[in-house]
Design a protein around this motif. Structure first.
Motif, PDB file in Angstrom:
ATOM      1  N   GLN A 144      34.103  45.687  34.464  1.00 39.61           N
ATOM      2  CA  GLN A 144      35.451  45.290  34.875  1.00 39.61           C
ATOM      3  C   GLN A 144      35.819  45.904  36.224  1.00 39.61           C
ATOM      4  O   GLN A 144      36.389  45.234  37.084  1.00 39.61           O
ATOM      5  CB  GLN A 144      36.463  45.716  33.814  1.00 39.61           C
ATOM      6  CG  GLN A 144      36.304  44.915  32.533  1.00 39.61           C
ATOM      7  CD  GLN A 144      37.342  45.271  31.490  1.00 39.61           C
ATOM      8  OE1 GLN A 144      38.150  46.164  31.677  1.00 39.61           O
ATOM      9  NE2 GLN A 144      37.319  44.560  30.388  1.00 39.61           N
TER      10      GLN A 144
ATOM     11  N   ASP B  31      34.662  44.164  43.706  1.00 38.87           N
ATOM     12  CA  ASP B  31      33.734  43.339  44.468  1.00 38.87           C
ATOM     13  C   ASP B  31      33.881  41.877  44.097  1.00 38.87           C
ATOM     14  O   ASP B  31      32.901  41.168  43.926  1.00 38.87           O
ATOM     15  CB  ASP B  31      32.303  43.823  44.205  1.00 38.87           C
ATOM     16  CG  ASP B  31      31.346  43.280  45.242  1.00 38.87           C
ATOM     17  OD1 ASP B  31      31.760  43.099  46.391  1.00 38.87           O
ATOM     18  OD2 ASP B  31      30.183  43.035  44.885  1.00 38.87           O
ATOM     19  N   PHE B  32      35.138  41.438  43.991  1.00 40.41           N
ATOM     20  CA  PHE B  32      35.402  40.090  43.501  1.00 40.41           C
ATOM     21  C   PHE B  32      34.715  39.028  44.359  1.00 40.41           C
ATOM     22  O   PHE B  32      34.176  38.067  43.842  1.00 40.41           O
ATOM     23  CB  PHE B  32      36.914  39.856  43.450  1.00 40.41           C
ATOM     24  CG  PHE B  32      37.318  38.698  42.606  1.00 40.41           C
ATOM     25  CD1 PHE B  32      37.372  38.823  41.226  1.00 40.41           C
ATOM     26  CD2 PHE B  32      37.644  37.478  43.177  1.00 40.41           C
ATOM     27  CE1 PHE B  32      37.746  37.757  40.433  1.00 40.41           C
ATOM     28  CE2 PHE B  32      38.025  36.402  42.387  1.00 40.41           C
ATOM     29  CZ  PHE B  32      38.076  36.545  41.004  1.00 40.41           C
TER      30      PHE B  32
ATOM     31  N   LEU C 265      33.703  46.897  38.536  1.00 36.31           N
ATOM     32  CA  LEU C 265      32.874  46.261  39.556  1.00 36.31           C
ATOM     33  C   LEU C 265      33.437  44.902  39.951  1.00 36.31           C
ATOM     34  O   LEU C 265      33.475  44.548  41.125  1.00 36.31           O
ATOM     35  CB  LEU C 265      31.431  46.117  39.050  1.00 36.31           C
ATOM     36  CG  LEU C 265      30.583  47.393  39.105  1.00 36.31           C
ATOM     37  CD1 LEU C 265      29.297  47.224  38.299  1.00 36.31           C
ATOM     38  CD2 LEU C 265      30.254  47.757  40.548  1.00 36.31           C
ATOM     39  N   LEU C 266      33.909  44.157  38.963  1.00 41.92           N
ATOM     40  CA  LEU C 266      34.479  42.836  39.250  1.00 41.92           C
ATOM     41  C   LEU C 266      35.717  42.964  40.132  1.00 41.92           C
ATOM     42  O   LEU C 266      35.901  42.213  41.081  1.00 41.92           O
ATOM     43  CB  LEU C 266      34.842  42.131  37.931  1.00 41.92           C
ATOM     44  CG  LEU C 266      35.529  40.782  38.100  1.00 41.92           C
ATOM     45  CD1 LEU C 266      34.580  39.654  37.767  1.00 41.92           C
ATOM     46  CD2 LEU C 266      36.779  40.675  37.257  1.00 41.92           C
ATOM     47  N   ARG C 267      36.566  43.926  39.785  1.00 42.49           N
ATOM     48  CA  ARG C 267      37.782  44.135  40.574  1.00 42.49           C
ATOM     49  C   ARG C 267      37.454  44.484  42.016  1.00 42.49           C
ATOM     50  O   ARG C 267      38.036  43.951  42.950  1.00 42.49           O
ATOM     51  CB  ARG C 267      38.595  45.294  39.983  1.00 42.49           C
ATOM     52  CG  ARG C 267      39.269  44.987  38.672  1.00 42.49           C
ATOM     53  CD  ARG C 267      40.652  44.483  38.907  1.00 42.49           C
ATOM     54  NE  ARG C 267      41.420  44.400  37.663  1.00 42.49           N
ATOM     55  CZ  ARG C 267      42.565  43.749  37.568  1.00 42.49           C
ATOM     56  NH1 ARG C 267      43.070  43.148  38.620  1.00 42.49           N
ATOM     57  NH2 ARG C 267      43.216  43.709  36.436  1.00 42.49           N
TER      58      ARG C 267
END
Lengths: 571, 462
Positions: free
Chosen positions: A546, A552-553, A548-550
């Motif tokens: 989560q 490196d969207f 990482l997604l935030r």
């Protein structure tokens, strides 16, 4: 000879029978064999053994060491059995003196035969007991001997001793569960007071007649009684219900522990939720420690931005602390819809002797309404909240600083704009992750668990879990991550510092350096996260993904790092 | 420090949308049309002090200044139940009452003449705030007063209050229907120059898109001004929700704006809102989950800006802020972000990190809605430049023919030359170019070799 023999059997050495150093009786050499026939010679050996055992046991029974309630009762029991045996010896002696019976050594032997095995077993038991410290675990040892013995008379003996020990445990349980008092002068109970004056369970001290979960229930009942007694909130009904504990046998006590727990959980729930104080405290913590009410801290940070300017010296500690506290109060009174008395439960302090710059040393102290501080918001719990608070406060402080530059930056060069954009991106999305993906999600999970719950203990478990997960998912226990956050905050502060005074001469080269430093930090952060991701599984994997997604969207950061690595490889 | 925001309403359009905005804010905070807190408004979770102040008699008064050069709209307000809401000293109507005649030049020169009177009001209002953060200007860019007077005020405010944020809600004209204001392209372009150079953040409200949304989404055949303005006020109130119902972040205007705007010029924001309802069909909304809301916000038909279809597919988002209001299951946020990324529902810039920021905000407890969750998107998208490119085209058409320039030449600014027009054209052309450059990976080195190109002030194209 017979008299000497009886004397020896009662455990006393004499002229004929002497005790060796290892506690064994033997016949004095020289006088040996006097007037003994062959069969008597055979019998004398076991008699010596009996005498040795009696000597050993009475020694044990008479030892005045008394540093254990459990040992005390075991000693008493042993003493009783030794006395019984000695009384038998007296009767034998009387019989001999009266001449009513003709008793040779064989006669004596056959009279005391029934005791032989008992004394032997008791000696073994005492041997075992002597190897351990006196505490409630003696019960287990006795139980072990009872269960591994095939002779019914001996089983009954062990059972008797077992019961006397159980009575001690019973008393301790009742004292704790009924009055909240530890009847435990020698620290033998499985509930103890720890360094921070809290009641805790020592797991290895739980006797096997109870289970860990029962022990926890026992702990809880006692704590509740302490709390409720202080609140003068125990009713007749409670006393009547709990009073049963005193009157019923131990086996039944175990059966009603669960009921007591349920009763107390309900009573305590009512106590802590009285006047909505639990919700209130929880909201207070959420709004302050976890900074959900952002406007309070936006105001507070603006008011305190210069407090830690310059050197942080111990002579300024008191005045700094005073200033912080005053401004915190102002901010709360202005932006928190709460009573003054509730607000004044909170204070901000500076730890005097830890290293680090000012803001790393502040902590909030929340004097929760009794008994929440003892039962839920314990010092350890609040310390964890404080660690999260310091991280959030720093992140927020940097964001406000960066925002403050925004109007300025409108005039500046692209590398400056780029660094601001990158820093801002990381700070915002790291904050978003902590606030939404971690805190809000865990809060909603906790809310669901305690919804409709009227049980204090269930609430406590849900809250403990709430905090544990937040601490784990903010990587509070991963020093490398904390160091990385710290470096990031430091870098951002340095960047903001560039605009405080006149633009330094080497401005652009400093910015270039900071840009490089930022890249290095990102590389570190992503390799840390990726490393943790690969080592984790299931539920621990998810939060990392989560974050990482935030961060490196749009894949820019990882692709950028990839590009950089490729460039380096080409060179 | 409440970080107060002063709202300046200019011209007919500005005052109309401002009126709807305050109506909405009053309803959301439980303030009556006369400024008195309603008995039921007891939940103290909101913050009123950003947009209102309290008079001695506990009345809530909007931090608003109402300006117009003709009386029609302001008179309507003063004859409405909300007449007593405003501070009467903050309402300024030009004594001539003749208006600006839909002429930017006239509006601008009115500003020069009325400077003292107008800034008396603004300065007094600014001094009355504890920690003034921003001015918000509501106006239309096509008419005379909102555009001309608005342009003048933007220049003066940025000089006079250089540290304050200047945000605008700027209504762009409906290009789908022919306008009776023939000089609209001139007015728009001249205003756009000031929006580019003198404002920090422009929220573009495009009448073309608003009308399309009213017809397509709300099924209103011929949407009225009031219906359109109600859409606008919904957007304005939702975009200020995090200031009025504070949570973790975005509690001040700069906190909303700074994360959206990477470089000084790229400050034109689009908005989207969902679910849209009108009074007649409250029930047309189906279930609304966070995912629904976040997905719909990315659909072009919900955007309140009509951009030209992107044939190359190169246009992209620089930044997105979704303000989600209502009962939200926070676990849904991550799932939604994940879905959006997997399905590539949003394309982002190639020259820097970018993501969707989500702000969770409360809904007013005093306004009932038929949906559980609603969302507003504030987005910085490069395709907004197509709107400016269209304005440029229309401008060029007129300018080539030297059409309708006489009424401009009457004004001092254009008496000697029309340089101001051509200069404005250059600024906007440059803006369009910069947005185009922002779609490419080398954007950060764009314009670096042009002297003074990244400094403030008028730009000249290379």
């Amino acid at each position: 000879m017979i008299r000497e023999m009886l004397f020896m059997l009662s455990g006393q050495p004499g002229a004929l029978f002497v005790l060796t150093d290892n506690g064994q009786f033997e016949m004095c050499s020289g006088i040996a064999d006097v007037g003994l026939c062959q069969s008597e010679k055979e019998i004398i050996k076991p008699l010596l053994k009996i005498g040795s055992n009696v000597a050993f046991l009475s020694n044990f029974a008479e030892e005045i060491k008394s540093d254990s309630l459990y040992l005390d009762v075991v000693q008493q029991s042993i003493s009783k059995y030794v006395t019984e045996f000695q009384e038998e010896l007296v009767e034998i002696e009387i019989a001999i003196l009266e001449g009513s019976e003709i008793l040779g050594i064989t006669g004596i032997h056959s009279r005391i035969m029934p005791f032989t095995l008992q004394l032997e077993y008791l000696k073994e038991l005492v041997d075992a007991i002597k190897l351990q410290k006196g505490n409630c675990l003696l019960i287990d040892t006795i139980q072990h001997y009872r269960d591994h013995c095939g002779v019914s008379r001996i089983i009954a003996t062990f059972q008797e001793i077992y019961n006397t020990c159980l009575k001690v445990l019973h008393k301790q349980l009742v004292s704790w569960m009924l009055f909240g008092k530890l009847l435990d002068p020698y620290n033998e109970f499985f509930i103890q007071v720890d360094d921070s004056k809290r009641f805790v369970i020592t797991g290895e001290m739980i006797p096997s007649c109870l289970t860990v979960s029962l022990a926890q229930q026992v702990l809880f009942v006692g704590e509740s009684v302490v709390a409720l007694t202080e609140a003068q909130d125990l009713s007749e009904e409670d006393w009547e219900f709990m009073g049963k504990l005193q009157k019923i046998p131990f086996e039944n006590v175990v059966e009603i522990i669960q009921q007591c727990r349920d009763q107390m959980a309900k009573r305590l729930w009512n106590l802590v939720t009285e006047k909505d104080r639990l919700n209130r405290s929880l909201n207070m913590i959420l709004n302050t420690f976890l900074m959900k009410k952002g406007d309070i801290f936006a105001y507070f940070i603006r008011q305190t931005e210069n407090i830690f300017d310059g050197q942080f010296s111990s002579s300024q500690l008191a005045s700094n602390q005073f200033a912080l506290q005053q401004r915190l109060m102002n901010s709360l009174k202005k932006y928190l819809d709460e009573d003054e008395t509730e607000i004044e439960r909170l204070s901000m302090n500076i730890t005097p002797d830890t290293p680090g710059q000012g803001w790393d040393r502040v902590f909030l102290d929340y004097k929760t309404e009794w008994p929440l501080g003892v039962l839920i918001f314990t010092p350890e719990t609040m310390e964890t909240y404080n660690r999260i608070f310091r991280l959030l406060l720093n992140l927020r402080r940097i964001q406000l600083n960066l925002n403050g530059l925004w109007k300025n930056l409108a005039l500046l060069d692209k590398p400056v704009l780029e660094l601001r954009w990158n820093l801002q991106h990381i700070l915002i999305h790291l904050s978003q992750y902590i606030q939404i993906d971690v805190i809000e999600v865990q809060k909603s999970i906790m809310d669901r668990q305690i919804d409709q719950c009227h049980d204090f203990d269930k609430f406590r478990a849900a809250h403990a879990n709430f905090l544990v997960v937040i601490a784990a998912q903010t990587f509070l226990h991963v020093p490398a991550m904390q160091a990385c956050f710290k470096d990031l905050i430091h870098l951002a502060l340095k960047f903001c510092g560039l605009f405080k005074n006149d633009r330094p001469k080497a401005f652009l080269s400093v910015v270039a350096e900071l840009n490089l430093e930022f890249e290095r930090l990102m590389q570190l952060l992503f390799s840390l996260l990726n490393g943790m991701y690969q080592q984790s599984s299931g539920t621990t994997m998810e939060p990392i993904a989560q974050l990482l997604l935030r961060l490196d969207f749009n894949y820019y950061l990882t692709e950028g790092l990839q590009r950089k690595t490729n460039q380096l490889l080409e060179i | 420090m409440p970080s107060e925001v002063i709202t300046l309403q200019l011209g007919q359009c500005g005052n109309q949308i401002g009126f709807e905005f305050w109506k909405k804010l009053c309803a959301e905070h439980g303030i009556s049309s006369e400024g008195v807190l309603e008995d039921f408004a007891t939940e103290g979770v909101d913050r009123k002090d950003v947009f209102f102040y309290q008079a001695d008699d506990e009345h809530y008064i909007p931090r608003a200044v109402l300006l117009d050069l003709e009386p029609r709209v302001i008179n309507t307000i003063m004859n409405s139940p909300y007449a007593k809401l405003y501070n009467p000293e903050n309402i300024y109507l030009s004594k001539h009452g003749g208006g600006a005649g839909n002429n930017w030049g006239s509006g601008y020169s009115h500003g020069e003449r009325l400077f003292d009177e107008i800034f008396d009001i603004i300065d007094r209002e600014a001094e009355g705030s504890e920690n003034l953060e921003a001015f918000t200007l509501c106006h239309s860019i096509a008419g005379g007063t909102g555009s001309g007077l608005g342009s003048y005020m933007l220049e003066r405010i940025s000089e006079r209050y250089p540290k304050k944020l200047v945000q605008t809600y700027s209504v762009f004209p409906n290009l789908a229907e022919s306008s009776d204001v023939v000089v609209q392209p001139y007015n728009s372009l001249l205003t756009l120059k000031r929006l580019t150079l003198n404002a920090d953040c422009v929220v573009v409200l495009d009448n073309t898109a608003l009308n399309r949304i009213a017809t397509d989404r709300l099924h209103i055949e011929t949407p009225s001004f009031t219906q359109i303005n109600s859409l606008v006020s919904t957007i304005m109130s939702a975009s200020t929700a995090t200031l009025r119902y504070p949570s973790y972040m975005n509690n001040d205007l700069i906190g909303l704006v700074a994360p959206l705007i990477p470089t000084p010029r790229l400050h034109f924001l689009m908005t989207g809102y969902t679910p849209l309802t009108n009074d007649h069909e409250e029930t047309s909304v189906r279930k609304t989950t966070v995912l629904d809301v976040m997905r719909r916000l990315l659909q072009p038909q919900n955007m309140m800006v009509s951009t030209t279809p992107d044939r190359n597919g190169s246009h992209c988002y620089t930044s997105i802020l979704n303000i989600i209001q209502g009962e939200v299951d926070p676990t849904q946020i991550h799932k939604s972000l994940q879905r959006i990324r997997e399905r590539k529902l949003a394309q982002f810039i190639p020259w820097g990190p970018a993501s969707i920021q989500v702000a969770l905000s409360r809904k007013s407890p005093y306004v009932t809605t038929s949906h559980r969750v609603s969302g507003l998107m504030l987005a910085n998208h490069t395709s907004i430049s197509t709107l400016f490119a269209r304005t440029l085209q229309q401008f060029d058409k007129l300018r080539k023919r030297e059409a309708f320039l006489d009424q401009f030449r009457k004004e001092a600014m254009f008496q000697d030359s029309l340089d101001e027009m051509d200069d404005s054209r250059d600024v906007i052309q440059n803006l369009v170019d910069e947005y185009t450059a922002a779609t490419k990976s080398d954007y950060l080195s764009w314009g670096m070799n042009r002297p003074g190109s990244s400094a403030a002030g008028a730009q000249t194209s290379a």
